[in-house]
Design an enzyme around this catalytic site. Structure first.
Site, short mmCIF file in Angstrom:
data_model
loop_
_atom_site.label_atom_id
_atom_site.label_comp_id
_atom_site.label_asym_id
_atom_site.label_seq_id
_atom_site.Cartn_x
_atom_site.Cartn_y
_atom_site.Cartn_z
N SER A 120 1.76 5.11 -0.57
CA SER A 120 1.74 5.85 -1.83
C SER A 120 3.12 6.45 -2.15
CB SER A 120 0.64 6.91 -1.80
OG SER A 120 0.38 7.39 -3.09
N HIS A 161 -2.69 2.88 -5.85
CA HIS A 161 -4.06 3.32 -6.17
C HIS A 161 -4.60 2.71 -7.46
CE1 HIS A 161 -3.16 6.10 -2.96
NE2 HIS A 161 -2.27 6.74 -3.70
#
Length: 206
Positions: A120, A161
């Site tokens: 991320s 995501h």
């Protein structure tokens, strides 16, 4: 040769690491940097990624760059086989990388060919600039950051995501806002971008 393993969630793609690196991972050492998670309330993803590395037999040396001097940061990063940066707040992460001087150390090691693993925020900072994720991360958590230029290792912009809650809506908005402006590569939690020199490949499934 640059070797990057850029994920949304390392635990969900950990099975692909050994084939990508082409070497046995047991007893290899990793510099594990959880700094991006420091200002966040929810941190379970860091624990999950840590367990995934342990399951692969990798020896973890944790390094919080926020409270460690530059020379010690350099010593730890240089001696270990791999570098990992966790998810969390990308703006806070970039602020701490620049403040500590870890950004330059990491860049130098990547250029020498040391494998880098991002999750991320740790994947996002490999891009030229991180401003594109402001709908996903709170800039206020990085009070001293006034320059959003990041490590600029890759020419694309990782968007983690994709299709995954709680970021589904913000990811879709970012895709609309930036689709004609920058080269976005959206990946879900079960996908990983593998960079091997000039070769870029997405592995996994949405």
């Amino acid at each position: 040769m640059t070797k990057l393993f850029l994920s949304s969630s390392f635990v969900d793609v950990s099975e692909f690491l050994e084939p990508f690196l082409g070497e046995e991972l047991k007893n290899k050492r990793i510099t594990f940097i959880p700094t991006a998670s420091v200002p966040e309330e929810y941190k379970a993803y860091v624990t999950n990624d840590r367990k995934a590395f342990e399951k692969l037999g990798i020896i973890i040396e944790e390094l919080n760059i926020s409270n460690t001097g530059t020379s010690q940061i350099e010593q730890v990063i240089k001696k270990n086989d791999f570098i990992y940066i966790s998810g969390g707040n990308t703006f806070y992460l970039l602020q701490e990388l620049k403040t500590s001087g870890a950004d330059k150390i990491i860049l130098k090691e990547i250029k020498k060919g040391k494998p880098y693993i991002g999750a991320s925020a740790g994947s996002i900072i490999m891009s030229k600039n991180i401003e594109y994720v402001e709908k996903m991360d709170d800039k206020v958590k990085a009070k001293n950051l006034d320059d959003y230029n990041a490590l600029n290792v890759v020419s694309f912009y990782t968007l983690p995501h994709h299709t995954n809650e709680p970021f589904k809506k913000s990811v879709e908005e970012i895709m609309v806002d930036y689709k004609d402006k920058i080269d976005l590569i959206p990946i879900s939690n079960t996908e990983v971008i593998q960079v091997n020199g000039e070769n870029i490949k997405i592995i996994g499934t949405k």
